[in-house]
Design a protein around this motif. Structure first.
Motif, PDB file in Angstrom:
ATOM      1  N   THR A 179       0.756  -1.126  -0.006  1.00 57.14           N
ATOM      2  CA  THR A 179      -0.086   0.061   0.043  1.00 57.14           C
ATOM      3  C   THR A 179       0.872   1.386   0.001  1.00 57.14           C
ATOM      4  OG1 THR A 179      -1.762  -1.092   1.131  1.00 57.14           O
ATOM      5  CG2 THR A 179      -1.714   1.253   1.079  1.00 57.14           C
ATOM      6  N   GLU A 180       0.448   2.261  -0.926  1.00 56.20           N
ATOM      7  CA  GLU A 180       1.124   3.453  -1.023  1.00 56.20           C
ATOM      8  C   GLU A 180       0.221   4.610  -0.356  1.00 56.20           C
ATOM      9  OE1 GLU A 180       2.680   4.227  -4.626  1.00 56.20           O
ATOM     10  OE2 GLU A 180       3.246   2.136  -4.991  1.00 56.20           O
ATOM     11  N   THR A 181       0.640   5.850   0.098  1.00 64.54           N
ATOM     12  CA  THR A 181      -0.008   6.821   0.528  1.00 64.54           C
ATOM     13  C   THR A 181       0.196   8.112  -0.314  1.00 64.54           C
ATOM     14  OG1 THR A 181      -0.162   5.654   2.799  1.00 64.54           O
ATOM     15  CG2 THR A 181      -0.712   8.348   2.552  1.00 64.54           C
ATOM     16  N   VAL A 182      -0.970   8.484  -0.841  1.00 63.45           N
ATOM     17  CA  VAL A 182      -0.753   9.880  -1.576  1.00 63.45           C
ATOM     18  C   VAL A 182      -1.375  10.919  -0.668  1.00 63.45           C
ATOM     19  CG1 VAL A 182      -1.202  11.065  -3.668  1.00 63.45           C
ATOM     20  CG2 VAL A 182      -0.706   8.587  -3.730  1.00 63.45           C
ATOM     21  N   TYR A 189      -5.183   5.941  -0.346  1.00 66.36           N
ATOM     22  CA  TYR A 189      -4.027   4.906   0.018  1.00 66.36           C
ATOM     23  C   TYR A 189      -4.426   4.112  -1.526  1.00 66.36           C
ATOM     24  CZ  TYR A 189      -4.412   5.994   5.029  1.00 66.36           C
ATOM     25  OH  TYR A 189      -4.287   6.719   5.894  1.00 66.36           O
ATOM     26  N   ASP A 247      -4.138   0.835  -2.883  1.00 70.45           N
ATOM     27  CA  ASP A 247      -3.897  -0.500  -2.231  1.00 70.45           C
ATOM     28  C   ASP A 247      -4.245  -1.564  -3.123  1.00 70.45           C
ATOM     29  OD1 ASP A 247      -6.669   0.165  -2.497  1.00 70.45           O
ATOM     30  OD2 ASP A 247      -7.172  -0.089  -0.426  1.00 70.45           O
ATOM     31  N   LYS A 266      -3.341   1.882  -8.911  1.00 71.85           N
ATOM     32  CA  LYS A 266      -2.098   2.203  -8.984  1.00 71.85           C
ATOM     33  C   LYS A 266      -1.971   2.587 -10.541  1.00 71.85           C
ATOM     34  CE  LYS A 266       2.847   0.679  -9.083  1.00 71.85           C
ATOM     35  NZ  LYS A 266       3.333   2.112  -8.937  1.00 71.85           N
ATOM     36  N   ASP A 315      -0.940   6.119 -11.804  1.00 68.45           N
ATOM     37  CA  ASP A 315       0.078   6.282 -12.352  1.00 68.45           C
ATOM     38  C   ASP A 315      -0.170   7.022 -13.892  1.00 68.45           C
ATOM     39  OD1 ASP A 315       1.712   5.420 -10.492  1.00 68.45           O
ATOM     40  OD2 ASP A 315       1.928   3.458 -11.243  1.00 68.45           O
TER      41      ASP A 315
END
Length: 407
Positions: A309-312, A320, A322, A327, A331
């Protein structure tokens, strides 16, 4: 997207763009010494000092991308920005290719860094006509600038009749360029991305969606292994085009019915992995993420999965990332909007719907003031940090010098 969408009432705004451009035309005449000149679009004449002075008189196109929307808020009013944009729209018809390209890039940078829905809505027909002419008659760099602007234009307008009209006009041209082996690889690459993004936003006909998928599929499939005894795919000048086509194709799969997704997975299950052996790292990454996304869609996004998981963060909010679908979508739009992505996540209703962020968060002026650091404060902070780093490094150098003298 081929879903139930809230449609806006058709608004033919070409005349509004012309009316707004009259002031800019007068300014152009004044700059040229009070003499009106006949606009002769699409001649092969290079940019003269006169035409470039007109372009810089309205705006430095790169200025929209350097500091983002904060500069527009602090240093210029909405009226100033719209006046500059009217001038740039007029310059998309200039006789100089360089001036037209600079105008297209300036408009694109402005739309990427600030929401201008009402302004664009009134002038979308004029902009679409300019983009169409530049795609048909322009050279490589101008065509790329036109395709990039088309992507941001649809992102600004979001799903609805207006975007559908843009795609209906530009779609066949984009498709023709993508499939034209004689066209520049870079132009075909940009057009593939544009075609995918605009179709993601505006396609309302499932048949048209499948046709776009097939077009992109036929491009990137040329990278598949041709011989059974070959273990490594060697990159070619066309690889960048194949990557963009694959990524655009993958984006469109996220809005396809599950039956179509499973059909595509079955069709490419034994072929896509071969791209993981390509000597181009970007192709390997694109192929790996596309495979992961395909499997995720086939299993169902809600199923258990192992995803980092990445947080923006954007303003007071955070999102999130997830899953592979989120993603890949993030992107794609980040690549187009650049530094303006955070601003659009805060203000663009279309993107907020895509990422399920809800309506834009409305903050009062007092709250914004407490959250926002002025440019002067940022300058002081950066200066202090720079001085601290310089001082620390100086001490290190002094210690090394002392050690050298001791020995």
């Amino acid at each position: 997207m081929p879903k139930n969408k809230k449609r806006n009432t058709p608004h033919r705004g070409g005349s509004a763009g012309g009316g707004g451009g009259s002031g800019a035309a007068a300014a152009t005449a004044a700059t040229a010494g009070g003499q009106h000149r006949n606009v002769q679009p699409f001649s092969d004449e290079d940019a003269s000092i006169e035409t470039m002075s007109h372009c810089s008189g309205y705006s430095d196109p790169s200025s929209f991308a350097e500091d983002g929307p904060e500069v527009l808020d602090e240093e210029g009013t909405q009226e100033d920005l719209e006046y500059k944009l009217k001038g740039l729209i007029d310059l998309t018809l200039d006789k100089s290719a360089k001036t037209r390209q600079a105008a297209l890039e300036g408009i694109k940078n402005a739309l990427a860094s600030k929401m201008l829905y009402e302004f664009i809505l009134e002038r979308r027909m004029t902009l679409t006509d300019s983009i169409e002419r530049c795609l048909k008659k322009g050279k490589s760099d101008e065509q790329r600038a036109a395709a990039a602007l088309a992507s941001v234009l649809c992102i600004q307008l979001g799903p609805g009749i207006e975007s559908e009209e843009i795609l209906k006009t530009l779609g066949p041209i984009l498709k023709k360029i993508i499939c034209d082996g004689a066209a520049s690889i870079q132009v075909r690459q940009t057009c593939a991305t544009c075609f995918g993004v605009c179709s993601f936003i505006a396609t309302d006909d499932i048949t048209e969606l499948y046709s776009t998928l097939e077009c992109l599929e036929n491009i990137f499939a040329k990278s598949y292994l041709k011989e059974k005894d070959t273990t490594v795919i060697c990159s070619t000048p066309n690889t960048v085009l194949h990557i963009s086509s694959l990524l655009a194709w993958t984006l469109l799969l996220t809005i396809c019915p599950i039956n179509e997704v499973k059909k595509k997975l079955e069709m490419h299950f034994h072929k896509l992995p071969s791209l993981l052996s390509c000597d181009d790292v970007n192709m390997r990454i694109a192929a790996g993420e596309s495979l992961a996304l395909l499997f995720e869609l086939a299993r169902g996004i809600e199923s258990e999965r192992d995803f980092p998981t990445e947080t923006v963060k954007f303003g007071p909010e955070r999102m999130y990332i997830d899953c592979w679908v989120k993603k890949h979508t993030y992107d794609t739009f980040k690549e187009i909007l650049g530094s303006g992505m955070q601003y659009h996540l805060q203000s663009n209703e279309f993107l907020r719907n895509v990422f399920e962020l809800g309506p834009p968060v409305m903050l009062d002026a007092a709250t914004l003031k407490t959250m926002k650091i002025s440019r002067f404060e940022r300058h002081l902070y950066n200066s202090a940090a720079f001085k601290a780093r310089t001082k620390a490094r100086s001490k290190c150098r002094d210690k090394r010098a002392d050690v050298g003298e001791f020995f």
